[in-house]
Write a protein that holds these residues in place. Sequence first.
Motif, PDB file in Angstrom:
ATOM      1  N   TYR A 104       0.826  -1.216   0.000  1.00  0.00           N
ATOM      2  CA  TYR A 104       0.000   0.000   0.000  1.00  0.00           C
ATOM      3  C   TYR A 104       0.857   1.263   0.000  1.00  0.00           C
ATOM      4  O   TYR A 104       0.603   2.220  -0.730  1.00  0.00           O
ATOM      5  N   LYS A 105       1.890   1.250   0.842  1.00  0.00           N
ATOM      6  CA  LYS A 105       2.785   2.417   0.891  1.00  0.00           C
ATOM      7  C   LYS A 105       3.764   2.340  -0.261  1.00  0.00           C
ATOM      8  O   LYS A 105       4.524   1.385  -0.384  1.00  0.00           O
ATOM      9  N   ARG A 106       3.743   3.376  -1.098  1.00  0.00           N
ATOM     10  CA  ARG A 106       4.607   3.354  -2.275  1.00  0.00           C
ATOM     11  C   ARG A 106       5.379   4.658  -2.433  1.00  0.00           C
ATOM     12  O   ARG A 106       5.899   4.954  -3.490  1.00  0.00           O
ATOM     13  N   THR A 107       5.409   5.459  -1.382  1.00  0.00           N
ATOM     14  CA  THR A 107       6.108   6.748  -1.464  1.00  0.00           C
ATOM     15  C   THR A 107       7.209   6.831  -0.419  1.00  0.00           C
ATOM     16  O   THR A 107       6.998   6.510   0.752  1.00  0.00           O
ATOM     17  N   ASN A 121      11.375   4.220   5.593  1.00  0.00           N
ATOM     18  CA  ASN A 121      11.405   4.122   4.127  1.00  0.00           C
ATOM     19  C   ASN A 121      12.051   2.818   3.664  1.00  0.00           C
ATOM     20  O   ASN A 121      11.677   2.265   2.636  1.00  0.00           O
ATOM     21  N   ILE A 124       9.542   0.091   3.430  1.00  0.00           N
ATOM     22  CA  ILE A 124       8.690   0.211   2.227  1.00  0.00           C
ATOM     23  C   ILE A 124       9.389  -0.431   1.040  1.00  0.00           C
ATOM     24  O   ILE A 124       8.819  -1.253   0.322  1.00  0.00           O
ATOM     25  N   ASP A 207       8.032   7.996  -5.911  1.00  0.00           N
ATOM     26  CA  ASP A 207       6.830   7.164  -5.976  1.00  0.00           C
ATOM     27  C   ASP A 207       7.165   5.862  -6.703  1.00  0.00           C
ATOM     28  O   ASP A 207       7.725   5.886  -7.798  1.00  0.00           O
TER      29      ASP A 207
END
Lengths: 214, 437
Positions: A104-107, A121, A124, A207
């Motif tokens: 879900y987290k892509r930034t 980060n 991610i 992103d």
Amino acid sequence: MYKNVIAALALALLAAACANQDVKEQSKAATVEKRDLTEEQRKRDEAARAQIAREQEERDRRLEEERRKAEEDVKIQALPPTGMTEGLATDLRSQLRDPSSPLYKRTIFYGFDQYEIDGDNRAIVEAHARFLEQNPDVKIRVEGNCDERGSTEYNLALGQRRADGVKRALTLLGVGASRIEAVSYGEEKPKGMGQDEESYALNRRSDIVYPGYE
Amino acid sequence: MPEMPNACARRTWIKGLTAGALVSALPAARAALTIEIVGGSGREIPITVLPFGNEERHRDRVSDVVLTDLLRSGLFKEQNAGALPKIPTEPEEVNWVTVRGRGVDNLVIGNVVERSDGRLQVRFRLLDAAKQAQRSGYSYTVSASQLRAIAHKIADVIYEDLTGEPGVFSTRICYVVKVGERFELQVADSDGANANFILANPREPIISPTWSPDGSRLAYVSFERKKPVVYVHSLADGSRQVLANFDGANSAPAWSPDGQRLALTLTRDGPSQLYSIGANGAGLTRLTSSSGIDTEAAWSPDGRSILFTSDRGGSPQIYRMAATGGPAERMTFEGTYNTTARWSPDGRSFCFIQRNGGRYNVAIQEIGSRSAQLLTDGRIDSSPTFSPNGRMILYASEFNRRGILAAVSRDGRIKQRLSESTGSVREPAWGPLTKSR
């Protein structure tokens, strides 16, 4: 008077010649028509088959659309790449939308003039590396961005350095470099529109994009 | 003659003076850039421009365009001659006693004569009232559609005669306008009139447009292929070609002064580095090999060296190297953020962007000096570009939270703001001096 006779004669001759020709034309036309009938039949059959195929396609499309609607997917998506089953593609799409999914987290966010991937980060990037390792047919884009301060071109280079950093981290985790396209938009695609640190922080980001799935 | 405010006034709305001309001159209608002078040189040259004979029959009043141009430069102030019993259009019609009595020094007179073939003959003279003599005077034969261009030419002649440097009123500028998510690359006359777009992207950015030395082509970066690609676009026929579309980013094009090559930034071999390539796309050569970001090349007017931005020392600074590559010399030493160097046309100095506290401003520095002079005080100023006579620097700034163009004289004394009525304006580039248009 004399002239008229000649003219009448000429017309008569002409008519005769035409009549003669008409016959020949007719017989020629007859053979042609025969051939045409076979051709027509073939075309009719072909059209019928195409129509059936179209209807079939249309039915499939409607079914597919209904199925997608049922999944509440409003976007019409590209077909999955070869090797990836539709089931997997659907799964990826729903994972990208699911806040509880690791995808879900892509930034990835950065400090001013920074491009290191730190702390949260890293997690991610690792989550995406795991998914990509298990799904070798999925390709991604990494898009680097900057806040509006400073030089347009230096920011473009900085955004590229950010995107390249994420790409490098993914390749170190085992993802093939050819599956990742790293591009920079510099300061041109801000998410935060304000002129304060809150907006700027939103704009210093990379992103991870799954083209065709989100 | 409309009543003119004194050009010494710090805020003179030029648009207000010639609103008719500016607006009506734009039938093809991109919104006009309007120009506001927010400073003056402090020692302006007095000028009196009398209405030209028969000019009122045409949409563009020649004397209005000439006077507006001269005042916009910030180097002139209008000396109003007041009401004259008869407006002279030829030297022998000038009543020198009256004119001197009104304090006139430099007097411009002229007329517009319709010829039998429908073309117009525009004659003008610049007269020295003290010497009662002509300084310069020309006659042009043009079509009605060229009246405005000829008025700019006349302003160029007057400017050069009285200041000793070439006028730039006949030059053009280009810039990018962003409205919503749409990006348009526009070309306009240097006064913002006749604006037309040459490229429009519904969503994808356009950055870094730059003029070929002969003014016939623009190189720029467009993201229409979802990544930065460098194009060269011919203005005459609108044709364009991809100059560089290598793996990774392609950006920051800069023409060599002979127009044969371009320097540019590529990431095809790793980090952003400088390369040069033929204007036809052949002959790619790598110029830098550093571990940092090298970008924003600017080719010196003599073609021998290149200024560029590099963060090889830890922060972005300006460096200089030979145009063929090789070792680089650091040029800027003040502060931790110096980018976007552009040579002055005489090659003696360069302007650039310097971080100044929390602001980003235009600065200028002599070659050979290590200290810079700050010229602007905006919040975020960027993309400086010299006028081809080196007098002004056009740059992107903001006003009321919108991107605008602004200009500052190289001595920092004259300031102008140019704004568009819709959208955000950025990435300006001033075109070269044109031979004869």
